[in-house]
Design an enzyme around this catalytic site. Structure first.
Site, PDB file in Angstrom:
ATOM      1  N   PRO A 173     -32.864   2.619  21.384  1.00 41.59           N
ATOM      2  CA  PRO A 173     -33.402   1.745  20.340  1.00 41.59           C
ATOM      3  C   PRO A 173     -32.645   0.418  20.267  1.00 41.59           C
ATOM      4  O   PRO A 173     -31.428   0.397  20.358  1.00 41.59           O
ATOM      5  CB  PRO A 173     -33.199   2.544  19.053  1.00 41.59           C
ATOM      6  CG  PRO A 173     -32.692   3.863  19.436  1.00 41.59           C
ATOM      7  CD  PRO A 173     -32.266   3.832  20.847  1.00 41.59           C
ATOM      8  N   GLU A 174     -33.360  -0.653  20.136  1.00 38.81           N
ATOM      9  CA  GLU A 174     -32.758  -1.961  19.940  1.00 38.81           C
ATOM     10  C   GLU A 174     -33.102  -2.431  18.527  1.00 38.81           C
ATOM     11  O   GLU A 174     -33.664  -1.662  17.750  1.00 38.81           O
ATOM     12  CB  GLU A 174     -33.263  -2.936  21.014  1.00 38.81           C
ATOM     13  CG  GLU A 174     -32.926  -2.447  22.423  1.00 38.81           C
ATOM     14  CD  GLU A 174     -33.377  -3.408  23.520  1.00 38.81           C
ATOM     15  OE1 GLU A 174     -33.549  -4.604  23.237  1.00 38.81           O
ATOM     16  OE2 GLU A 174     -33.549  -2.953  24.658  1.00 38.81           O
TER      17      GLU A 174
ATOM     18  N   HIS B  18     -31.835  20.848  18.515  1.00 37.06           N
ATOM     19  CA  HIS B  18     -31.115  19.569  18.520  1.00 37.06           C
ATOM     20  C   HIS B  18     -31.025  18.900  17.146  1.00 37.06           C
ATOM     21  O   HIS B  18     -30.651  17.747  17.064  1.00 37.06           O
ATOM     22  CB  HIS B  18     -31.705  18.587  19.530  1.00 37.06           C
ATOM     23  CG  HIS B  18     -31.827  19.139  20.913  1.00 37.06           C
ATOM     24  ND1 HIS B  18     -30.728  19.570  21.629  1.00 37.06           N
ATOM     25  CD2 HIS B  18     -32.907  19.343  21.704  1.00 37.06           C
ATOM     26  CE1 HIS B  18     -31.140  20.022  22.804  1.00 37.06           C
ATOM     27  NE2 HIS B  18     -32.453  19.907  22.878  1.00 37.06           N
TER      28      HIS B  18
ATOM     29  N   ARG C 223     -28.875  14.149  22.967  1.00 35.38           N
ATOM     30  CA  ARG C 223     -27.665  13.853  23.733  1.00 35.38           C
ATOM     31  C   ARG C 223     -26.372  13.888  22.911  1.00 35.38           C
ATOM     32  O   ARG C 223     -25.290  13.785  23.461  1.00 35.38           O
ATOM     33  CB  ARG C 223     -27.790  12.461  24.343  1.00 35.38           C
ATOM     34  CG  ARG C 223     -29.002  12.328  25.225  1.00 35.38           C
ATOM     35  CD  ARG C 223     -28.593  11.724  26.517  1.00 35.38           C
ATOM     36  NE  ARG C 223     -29.700  11.064  27.159  1.00 35.38           N
ATOM     37  CZ  ARG C 223     -29.560  10.226  28.172  1.00 35.38           C
ATOM     38  NH1 ARG C 223     -28.363   9.913  28.594  1.00 35.38           N
ATOM     39  NH2 ARG C 223     -30.602   9.706  28.739  1.00 35.38           N
TER      40      ARG C 223
END
Ligand SMILES: [Zn+2]
Length: 452
Positions: free
Chosen positions: A2-3, A84, A102
C-alpha cells in the site's frame, strides 16, 4: 504494497465505521504487537494519516499502524478468528481484525501527552507532496547524486510515494527515472510536486490501486490500476507518443517509463529518415554518416536482433509459426495481416535496442533510418521527419541493384502507406532525382535548413 492513496482509502473507510466508537479491549495473537494490550475502554476520537502510517487518536493513547506488504483491516460481527488474524479490537457490537499474512506490519503505542511526530517512526517521515512546493524538493535534490527515482522513493525527503506512484509521477513530469537528482531544475521539481499531487488525488478518488493483494477494507479493492500510464505496461504503447514502454531496474526496483517522453537527455534531437521502398533512404543516411553525424539504421538493429535475440525469434516462431528469414521476408510483403502481427512482435524489441544505442551516443543530433515509420505508428516518437522520395529512374536503378522486379516493387509498395500521405506528414523532404553528387548537395542544403 500500500502507498499513500491506499492508506488514505483505508483511513477513510475505517473512519466511517470507527470514529466515536469505544474499544473495550484488544486481544493480541502475535507477540510483536503486545503493546496494544494496554488499551482498554478508550474511544477512537479520530483517525489520521502521515505518509503510509495510520494514526488512531484515542482518548488516552495514540496507535500508529503501518500495513507494510499485506496488512489488512476487517470488521465483523462475529468474534471468530480467520487465518492470519493477528489482532482483534473488541467493540460493543462488533470486532475489528488486523490480518497480516507476512506479519511485516507494525504497531506503535504512545501515551497521549507525547508529541508523536517527534518520535520514531513518524519523526523520520518526510512531508507529503501536498505539504510542500517545488522549491523544497529542489533544495533536497540538489545535494543528491542518486537517480531521481531513488530520491522520490526516499520517505525522508517526501513521503507517501512508492514504486507505482513514482513511476507515474515521473511520466507525467516527462522526467527519466535514471536522471541524477542534482540535475533536476527548480522548474522540474515544481512539475514533480504538481504531478505527484494529481496522480495521488486521482488514485485516492479511485480507492487506490489493487495490483497484487491490496484491499482497503472488508475486501474492497482499488481501481487506479486501470488508469496507469506506464507502471506494469512494459511493451505496450505510450498513450502520448505511441513509443513502447520500457521496463528496467532503477533504485533497485522494477521501473517503467516511456523512453521518448522521458528522455535521459532532452537536448538530444532525434531526426528520422524515412521514405518509400527504393527511395534512397539508406544513401541519405550514409551521406550523413560520412559528414560526421551519428546515424542508426533500424533495419540493421532488426537484422542484428534476428541473429542475437532468441527471445524475439521465439516470439515470432510462437505466433507466426515461421523461423526462416526468407519466409518472413515473403510474408512482409504479401500478407498484410500477418505483417501487422510481425510488426507488433518485433517493434518493442527493435525500439528498446534503438533507445539503448541512443543513450550510448554522446552527441546532440542523431539521424535514424526508420523504414516503416508511419505504418508502425511512430510519427510522434521523434523530433523531425525527413521524407526521401525518388524519381522513377533512380528508383528503377535502386531496384536493379537490389535485384528486385517491378512487380515485386509494386507489391512491396502496396504494403506500405501511400507515398503522398507520407509526404504530407514530413517536416522536410529530399527529392532523390539526380546523381550521387546531387544527393550530397541536397543533404547539405537540408542540414543548413535544419540548422544542425
Ligand atoms: Zn511517450
Amino acid at each position: 504494497m500500500p502507498e499513500l492513496p491506499e492508506v488514505e482509502t483505508v483511513k477513510r473507510r475505517l473512519s466511517l465505521s470507527l470514529i466515536d466508537k469505544e474499544i473495550i479491549d484488544i486481544d493480541v495473537f502475535y507477540p510483536s504487537y503486545s503493546s496494544l494490550k494496554q488499551i482498554n475502554n478508550e474511544k477512537i476520537l479520530d483517525i489520521k494519516r502521515k505518509g503510509k502510517y495510520l494514526i488512531f487518536v484515542l482518548s488516552n493513547h495514540f496507535i500508529v499502524s503501518h500495513l507494510r506488504m499485506e496488512g489488512k483491516y476487517h470488521i465483523k460481527e462475529e468474534k471468530d478468528l480467520s487465518k492470519h488474524d493477528l489482532v482483534r479490537f473488541n467493540f460493543k457490537n462488533f470486532y475489528l481484525f488486523y490480518n497480516d499474512v507476512r506479519k511485516f506490519g507494525t504497531f506503535n503505542c504512545f501515551n497521549k501527552d507525547i508529541d508523536i511526530y517527534n518520535e520514531y517512526p513518524l519523526k523520520d517521515v518526510g512531508p507529503e507532496p501536498f505539504d510542500v512546493d517545488g522549491r523544497y524538493l529542489y533544495q533536497k535534490l540538489t545535494i543528491k547524486n542518486e537517480p531521481i527515482k531513488a530520491a522520490l522513493l526516499d520517505q525522508h525527503i517526501i513521503s507517501g510515494l512508492g514504486n507505482i506512484y513514482v513511476d507515474e509521477t515521473l511520466f507525467m513530469s516527462s522526467i527519466n527515472p535514471h536522471r541524477k537528482s542534482n540535475t533536476i531544475t527548480e522548474f522540474e521539481a515544481s512539475k514533480l510536486i504538481e504531478s505527484a499531487r494529481i496522480v495521488l488525488n486521482k488514485a485516492i478518488k479511485l480507492g487506490g490501486s489493487t495490483i497484487k493483494s491490496f484491499e482497503s477494507f472488508n475486501g474492497e479493492i482499488g481501481h487506479f490500476q486501470t488508469e496507469l500510464s506506464v507502471h506494469l505496461r512494459e511493451g505496450e504503447r505510450c498513450k502520448i507518443c505511441n513509443a513502447f514502454i520500457i521496463k528496467d531496474r532503477c533504485a533497485g526496483r522494477g521501473t517503467y517509463y516511456c523512453p521518448n517522453c522521458q528522455r535521459e537527455d532532452e537536448n538530444k534531437k532525434l531526426f528520422v529518415i524515412t521514405g518509400g521502398y527504393a527511395s534512397g533512404k539508406s544513401s541519405v543516411l550514409k551521406i550523413l554518416n560520412n559528414l560526421g553525424y551519428e546515424t542508426i539504421s533500424l533495419d540493421d538493429i532488426y537484422n542484428n536482433l534476428f541473429q542475437s535475440s532468441t527471445k524475439m525469434k521465439n516470439a515470432i516462431k510462437k505466433k507466426l509459426k515461421i523461423s526462416s528469414k526468407e519466409e518472413l521476408k515473403k510474408l512482409v510483403f504479401s500478407d498484410k495481416e500477418k505483417n501487422n502481427i510481425l510488426m507488433s512482435i518485433t517493434h518493442p524489441f527493435v525500439m528498446e535496442e534503438l533507445y539503448k544505442e541512443i543513450s550510448k551516443m554522446n552527441v546532440q543530433v542523431i539521424f535514424i533510418e526508420v523504414p516503416l515509420l508511419f505504418e508502425g505508428g511512430f510519427e510522434k516518437t521523434f523530433d523531425k521527419i525527413i521524407d526521401v522520395y525518388s524519381s522513377p529512374a533512380i528508383r528503377d536503378n535502386i531496384l536493379k541493384n537490389k535485384g528486385i522486379s517491378y512487380e515485386d516493387f509494386i507489391q512491396r509498395s502496396n504494403s506500405q502507406i501511400n507515398i503522398e500521405e507520407k509526404r504530407k506528414k514530413a517536416d522536410f523532404m529530399v527529392y532523390n532525382d539526380g546523381t550521387k553528387k546531387d544527393l550530397l548537395f541536397k543533404v547539405k542544403e537540408l542540414l543548413k535548413m535544419m540548422e544542425v
